[in-house]
Design an enzyme around this catalytic site. Sequence first.
Site, PDB file in Angstrom:
ATOM      1  N   THR A 174       0.922  -0.933  -0.074  1.00 57.88           N
ATOM      2  CA  THR A 174       0.074   0.057  -0.104  1.00 57.88           C
ATOM      3  C   THR A 174       0.879   1.251  -0.116  1.00 57.88           C
ATOM      4  OG1 THR A 174      -1.721  -1.218   1.161  1.00 57.88           O
ATOM      5  CG2 THR A 174      -1.633   1.441   1.379  1.00 57.88           C
TER       6      THR A 174
ATOM      7  N   SER B 132       1.650  -7.393  -0.965  1.00 58.50           N
ATOM      8  CA  SER B 132       2.256  -8.392  -0.273  1.00 58.50           C
ATOM      9  C   SER B 132       1.377  -9.777   0.281  1.00 58.50           C
ATOM     10  CB  SER B 132       2.987  -7.783   1.047  1.00 58.50           C
ATOM     11  OG  SER B 132       1.829  -7.678   2.111  1.00 58.50           O
TER      12      SER B 132
ATOM     13  N   ASP C 131       0.339  -6.503   4.946  1.00 56.84           N
ATOM     14  CA  ASP C 131      -0.374  -7.504   5.176  1.00 56.84           C
ATOM     15  C   ASP C 131       0.596  -8.898   5.663  1.00 56.84           C
ATOM     16  OD1 ASP C 131      -2.875  -6.561   4.603  1.00 56.84           O
ATOM     17  OD2 ASP C 131      -2.955  -7.405   2.770  1.00 56.84           O
TER      18      ASP C 131
HETATM   19  N1  ASP Z   1      -2.415  -5.564   0.706  1.00 56.86           N
HETATM   20  C1  ASP Z   1      -1.549  -4.548   1.016  1.00 56.86           C
HETATM   21  C2  ASP Z   1      -0.170  -5.235   1.100  1.00 56.86           C
HETATM   22  O1  ASP Z   1      -0.164  -5.995   2.017  1.00 56.86           O
HETATM   23  C3  ASP Z   1      -1.738  -3.894   2.345  1.00 56.86           C
HETATM   24  C4  ASP Z   1      -0.818  -3.198   2.841  1.00 56.86           C
HETATM   25  O2  ASP Z   1       0.188  -2.738   2.412  1.00 56.86           O
HETATM   26  O3  ASP Z   1      -1.137  -2.164   3.773  1.00 56.86           O
HETATM   27  O4  ASP Z   1       0.694  -5.084   0.127  1.00 56.86           O
END
Ligand code: ASP
Length: 333
Positions: free
Chosen positions: A29, A78, A112
């Site tokens: 993110t 991730s 994540d």
């Molecule tokens: N889905 C995202 C990831 O883990 C969530 C984040 O980075 O906050 O890449």
Amino acid sequence: MQPSSSSASREPVGAADLPEVLVLGTGGTIAGVAPDGQRATGAGYTAGVLGVDRLTAAAAGVEQVARLDLRQVCNIDSKDAQPALWLELARQVRAWRALGLAGGCVITHGSDTLEETACALDLLLGPGAPVVCTAAMLPATALSADGPRNLFDAVRVAADPAARGRGVLCVAHGRVHAARDVSKLYPARVDAFASGERGPLGFIDSRGLRFTREQPQHVAGRLASACDAADAADAAWPRVELVCSHAGADGALVRALLAASRCGQLQPALSALVVLGTGGGTVHEQLQAALDEALAAGVRVEVVPRNGPCEGGEFDGLNAVKVRVQLLLQGLR
Ligand code: ASP
């Protein structure tokens, strides 16, 4: 292999007398972009879009803290991370450390699975120049995006000699966590990370970096040999699955895994199970019957608490997903 988009290292940016910090971008993110019209909330964003150069450019003033060497290892959400990424990051950090420069390494990562990558690196890398993972809960385009601040703080920590020899660290929301202790507790809060009862190792704010407790160094680098054992591209990882004991757990999942392993459907075959147990590590009697069959088939079974970290023993302080990380690294060939 997942880490496929490595870009060539560039000439470090920043004054020559500053400590050098290697920034490895992996996505998340922190590198996410929200669609037009959703920029305030960040809703519907895509993780892993912007390059690490864009992230550091947004962290105003960071070039006055350290000379930055930027590398894009991959750019993913991730949730889709593969263990090969851990080896690739460990290799890049080791190669950089071998240069013997003052400074450290920062890894920008999705929140994540940050705790898995950080735990793996903590096991793979011995103490030495700081290694600091950071993330964000709001995409880079959001109002009050937390990524630039977190990245700026992560670089400050990596550049600070006080951070040396403390194992892999995670920096977010002004807190410095030990990789071993940290987990993502909240799915959407900006202060998403916590270190359970142990609490953070320290804080970073306008007054600088303060460590408020020591981190026992007994684990950092414990599995360093796993890094030598396999090349990230052709590493043979064991299959380690997670199952949970709960009301009505009847062992059907375990038996399905065993059956698929037996007939060769599951490649690689099951080698270990991490069981999220109730209470202090108890398991539903019907699930236990299936686990006994797994043990008889030569599968390693580790029961860990489902509500918190392990206390004592080989996995002291690790939660279930980190126990799995350790077993994967131990079984790597
Ligand atoms: N889905 C995202 C990831 O883990 C969530 C984040 O980075 O906050 O890449």
